[in-house]
Design a protein around this motif. Structure first.
Motif, PDB file in Angstrom:
ATOM      1  N   GLU A  76       0.915  -1.250  -0.013  1.00 51.20           N
ATOM      2  CA  GLU A  76      -0.024   0.039   0.024  1.00 51.20           C
ATOM      3  C   GLU A  76       0.690   1.253  -0.030  1.00 51.20           C
ATOM      4  N   GLN A  77       1.813   1.336   0.697  1.00 51.80           N
ATOM      5  CA  GLN A  77       2.779   2.528   0.845  1.00 51.80           C
ATOM      6  C   GLN A  77       3.358   2.673  -0.551  1.00 51.80           C
ATOM      7  N   VAL A  78       3.662   1.777  -1.339  1.00 50.53           N
ATOM      8  CA  VAL A  78       4.296   1.693  -2.613  1.00 50.53           C
ATOM      9  C   VAL A  78       3.465   2.873  -3.538  1.00 50.53           C
ATOM     10  N   PHE A  79       2.086   2.640  -3.432  1.00 53.80           N
ATOM     11  CA  PHE A  79       1.244   3.362  -4.352  1.00 53.80           C
ATOM     12  C   PHE A  79       0.883   4.665  -3.750  1.00 53.80           C
ATOM     13  N   ARG A  80       0.837   4.768  -2.389  1.00 54.57           N
ATOM     14  CA  ARG A  80       0.652   5.825  -1.593  1.00 54.57           C
ATOM     15  C   ARG A  80       1.554   7.063  -2.169  1.00 54.57           C
ATOM     16  N   ASP A  81       2.859   6.556  -1.923  1.00 51.41           N
ATOM     17  CA  ASP A  81       4.051   7.508  -2.342  1.00 51.41           C
ATOM     18  C   ASP A  81       3.885   7.977  -3.674  1.00 51.41           C
ATOM     19  N   ALA A  82       3.567   6.964  -4.584  1.00 50.85           N
ATOM     20  CA  ALA A  82       3.567   7.034  -5.931  1.00 50.85           C
ATOM     21  C   ALA A  82       2.512   8.058  -6.410  1.00 50.85           C
ATOM     22  N   ALA A  83       1.166   8.111  -5.535  1.00 53.62           N
ATOM     23  CA  ALA A  83       0.121   8.757  -5.988  1.00 53.62           C
ATOM     24  C   ALA A  83       0.425  10.482  -5.732  1.00 53.62           C
ATOM     25  N   VAL A  84       1.267  10.456  -4.601  1.00 52.99           N
ATOM     26  CA  VAL A  84       1.821  11.808  -4.148  1.00 52.99           C
ATOM     27  C   VAL A  84       2.571  12.335  -5.199  1.00 52.99           C
ATOM     28  N   VAL A  85       3.500  11.646  -5.757  1.00 49.98           N
ATOM     29  CA  VAL A  85       4.523  12.195  -6.696  1.00 49.98           C
ATOM     30  C   VAL A  85       3.651  12.747  -7.970  1.00 49.98           C
ATOM     31  N   LEU A  86       2.863  11.672  -8.323  1.00 49.08           N
ATOM     32  CA  LEU A  86       2.002  12.207  -9.607  1.00 49.08           C
ATOM     33  C   LEU A  86       0.913  13.217  -9.385  1.00 49.08           C
ATOM     34  N   PHE A  87       0.616  13.320  -8.036  1.00 47.91           N
ATOM     35  CA  PHE A  87      -0.399  14.240  -7.897  1.00 47.91           C
ATOM     36  C   PHE A  87       0.520  15.629  -7.951  1.00 47.91           C
ATOM     37  N   ALA A  88       1.677  15.720  -7.550  1.00 43.91           N
ATOM     38  CA  ALA A  88       2.801  16.817  -7.694  1.00 43.91           C
ATOM     39  C   ALA A  88       3.207  17.282  -9.054  1.00 43.91           C
ATOM     40  N   GLY A  89       3.163  16.082  -9.781  1.00 45.52           N
ATOM     41  CA  GLY A  89       3.496  15.966 -11.272  1.00 45.52           C
ATOM     42  C   GLY A  89       2.208  16.723 -12.017  1.00 45.52           C
ATOM     43  N   ALA A  90       0.876  16.281 -11.688  1.00 42.27           N
ATOM     44  CA  ALA A  90      -0.247  17.125 -12.201  1.00 42.27           C
ATOM     45  C   ALA A  90       0.124  18.552 -11.968  1.00 42.27           C
ATOM     46  N   LEU A  91       0.190  19.043 -10.901  1.00 38.30           N
ATOM     47  CA  LEU A  91       0.310  20.414 -10.499  1.00 38.30           C
ATOM     48  C   LEU A  91       1.506  21.275 -11.386  1.00 38.30           C
ATOM     49  N   ILE A  92       2.584  20.507 -11.337  1.00 38.76           N
ATOM     50  CA  ILE A  92       3.682  21.076 -12.057  1.00 38.76           C
ATOM     51  C   ILE A  92       3.337  21.121 -13.480  1.00 38.76           C
ATOM     52  N   CYS A  93       2.600  20.271 -14.102  1.00 36.12           N
ATOM     53  CA  CYS A  93       2.417  19.969 -15.623  1.00 36.12           C
ATOM     54  C   CYS A  93       1.610  21.149 -15.805  1.00 36.12           C
ATOM     55  N   LEU A  94       0.590  21.470 -14.885  1.00 32.94           N
ATOM     56  CA  LEU A  94      -0.672  22.649 -14.931  1.00 32.94           C
ATOM     57  C   LEU A  94       0.261  23.895 -15.008  1.00 32.94           C
ATOM     58  N   LEU A  95       1.184  24.167 -14.221  1.00 32.88           N
ATOM     59  CA  LEU A  95       2.089  25.278 -14.263  1.00 32.88           C
ATOM     60  C   LEU A  95       2.781  25.620 -15.501  1.00 32.88           C
ATOM     61  N   GLY A  96       2.961  24.296 -16.138  1.00 28.63           N
ATOM     62  CA  GLY A  96       3.896  24.414 -17.560  1.00 28.63           C
ATOM     63  C   GLY A  96       2.736  24.533 -18.721  1.00 28.63           C
ATOM     64  N   VAL A  97       1.645  24.039 -18.345  1.00 28.40           N
ATOM     65  CA  VAL A  97       0.696  24.560 -19.450  1.00 28.40           C
ATOM     66  C   VAL A  97       0.244  26.020 -19.494  1.00 28.40           C
ATOM     67  N   LEU A  98       0.156  26.417 -18.230  1.00 34.93           N
ATOM     68  CA  LEU A  98       0.048  28.099 -18.161  1.00 34.93           C
ATOM     69  C   LEU A  98       1.273  28.778 -18.847  1.00 34.93           C
ATOM     70  N   ASP A  99       2.484  28.229 -18.747  1.00 35.78           N
ATOM     71  CA  ASP A  99       3.744  28.981 -19.168  1.00 35.78           C
ATOM     72  C   ASP A  99       3.634  28.895 -20.742  1.00 35.78           C
ATOM     73  N   ASP A 100       3.276  27.586 -21.317  1.00 33.74           N
ATOM     74  CA  ASP A 100       3.172  27.407 -22.534  1.00 33.74           C
ATOM     75  C   ASP A 100       2.336  28.410 -23.312  1.00 33.74           C
ATOM     76  N   LEU A 101       1.175  28.537 -22.602  1.00 30.49           N
ATOM     77  CA  LEU A 101       0.138  29.573 -23.259  1.00 30.49           C
ATOM     78  C   LEU A 101       0.539  31.096 -23.051  1.00 30.49           C
ATOM     79  N   VAL A 102       0.878  31.475 -21.871  1.00 30.62           N
ATOM     80  CA  VAL A 102       1.072  32.997 -21.698  1.00 30.62           C
ATOM     81  C   VAL A 102       2.472  33.256 -21.349  1.00 30.62           C
TER      82      VAL A 102
END
Length: 376
Positions: A76-102
């Motif tokens: 369970e800990q394996v997927f818990r930590d992986a989910a945290v990293v992917l959640f942070a990845g989604a946030l940084i990807c969103l920041l990058g999308v904004l940068d790519d646009l504006v």
């Protein structure tokens, strides 16, 4: 190993398929890389490759959660930590999308990167302890561990962003690093008799697959750029996977080689230095650029055409060969570090010596050999 291979292939396939949709979205929203003086592409290229890569990573995670071995309740800990990293990845990807646009300014992007790195720390994904040579252990003060973690994450994000200057370069370099770190974490667990279900291995298998699936769209001549949404995403996932290793392997002897023998200090430090070491070339390029621009009385953020990849083109390499050469250097550093730490011996020394000689020859001698033939 078969389940990790499945994770790799799922990430590659989904990223490749989503690349078509990401390209269409970028064209419709105007997220397109215009041609500038310092660029090497001759026509505008759409961004948003990071969206496809994020989709590949999430798909690989969801499939992994259904595989017999990896989905065992004890992991369970394996997927818990992986989910945290992917959640942070989604946030940084969103920041990058904004940068790519504006096109966000540098300080705004840095602030966003620090916040996202803080998300990892807030959910307990950071460096906990470090093995010392001889079997001792240094338990980092939480504040120290968190501070080092934020620095490594932000530095890796920006190094990947910085190296994204030629078609296929960043995806190839990070993909090579992900595969190398996967082998390190997997073999480290095996050598210590630990479970082979590891967050670092899961994330690196998925990341390697996402990079492989993106390359057909991005290798010269590119039809799609990863943009900041992709470069920051893969930088965060690579460094985030390293953070998870010490949290789950608190009692593992990182100085034990794959053959059971005591190795050097290198494996002890590899979870910290590998995410950065595979990017030593772009880091060196970054430092040289800052020095060069500051000495010229210009802003360190001012763009120019004197990066390492530009110089490879200037001395006679083609676009594709320049990228392949930088892949070779990245592979030498990443796999060299892993081989030296887990398989120290004469064979490893021989392999690395040949690799160095080949890479140096291809970098500096091939253009000189070709030049006389081109003029004859």
């Amino acid at each position: 190993m078969r389940e990790y291979l499945t994770v790799f292939l799922v990430a590659a396939a989904v990223t490749y398929l989503l690349g078509v949709f990401a390209r269409e979205i970028a064209l419709r929203t105007g997220a397109v890389a215009k041609v500038r003086d310092r660029d090497v592409h001759a026509v505008p290229i759409p961004y948003f490759g990071g969206i496809a890569m994020l989709g590949g990573l999430v798909a690989a995670y969801l499939v992994a959660a259904r595989l017999p071995f990896l989905s065992d309740p004890s992991h369970e800990q394996v997927f818990r930590d992986a989910a945290v990293v992917l959640f942070a990845g989604a946030l940084i990807c969103l920041l990058g999308v904004l940068d790519d646009l504006v096109e966000l300014d540098a300080l705004t992007k840095l602030g966003g990167q620090l916040l996202v790195a803080g998300v990892l720390v807030a959910f307990d994904v950071y460096y906990y302890s470090f093995q010392l040579p001889g079997g001792g252990q240094f338990s980092a003060d939480p504040v120290q561990g968190q501070l080092v973690s934020v620095i490594v994450v932000v530095a890796t994000i920006n190094a990947v962003n910085f190296v994204d200057g030629l078609d296929g370069l960043a995806a190839g370099v990070v993909g090579i690093g992900a595969v190398a770190f996967f082998l390190f974490s997997y073999k480290l667990a095996d050598a210590n008799g630990e479970t082979l279900a590891i967050t670092a291995a899961l994330l690196c298998a998925a990341l390697g697959g996402a990079c492989a699936g993106f390359l057909p769209h991005n290798f010269f001549p590119a039809r799609l750029f990863m943009g900041d949404s992709g470069s920051m995403l893969i930088g965060l996932v690579l460094s985030g996977s390293a953070l998870t290793l010490t949290g789950q392997f608190a009692t593992v002897d990182m100085t034990r080689g794959a053959g059971g023998s005591e190795a050097s200090l290198l494996p002890t430090l590899l979870p910290i230095i590998l995410p950065i070491s595979i990017l030593i070339v772009p880091f060196a390029d970054l430092v040289l650029a800052v020095i060069r621009r500051t000495r010229a009385g210009r802003s360190p953020f001012a763009a120019d055409k004197q990066h390492l990849h530009h110089r490879l083109l200037e001395i006679g390499h083609s676009h594709r060969r320049a990228v392949l050469i930088m892949w070779l250097w990245a592979g030498l550093i990443a796999f060299g570090g892993v081989l030296a730490s887990l398989y120290a011996g004469r064979v490893t020394t021989l392999i690395l010596t040949v690799w160095v000689a080949l890479t140096v020859a291809l970098t500096f001698l091939v253009p000189r050999v070709q030049a006389p033939h081109q003029h004859s």
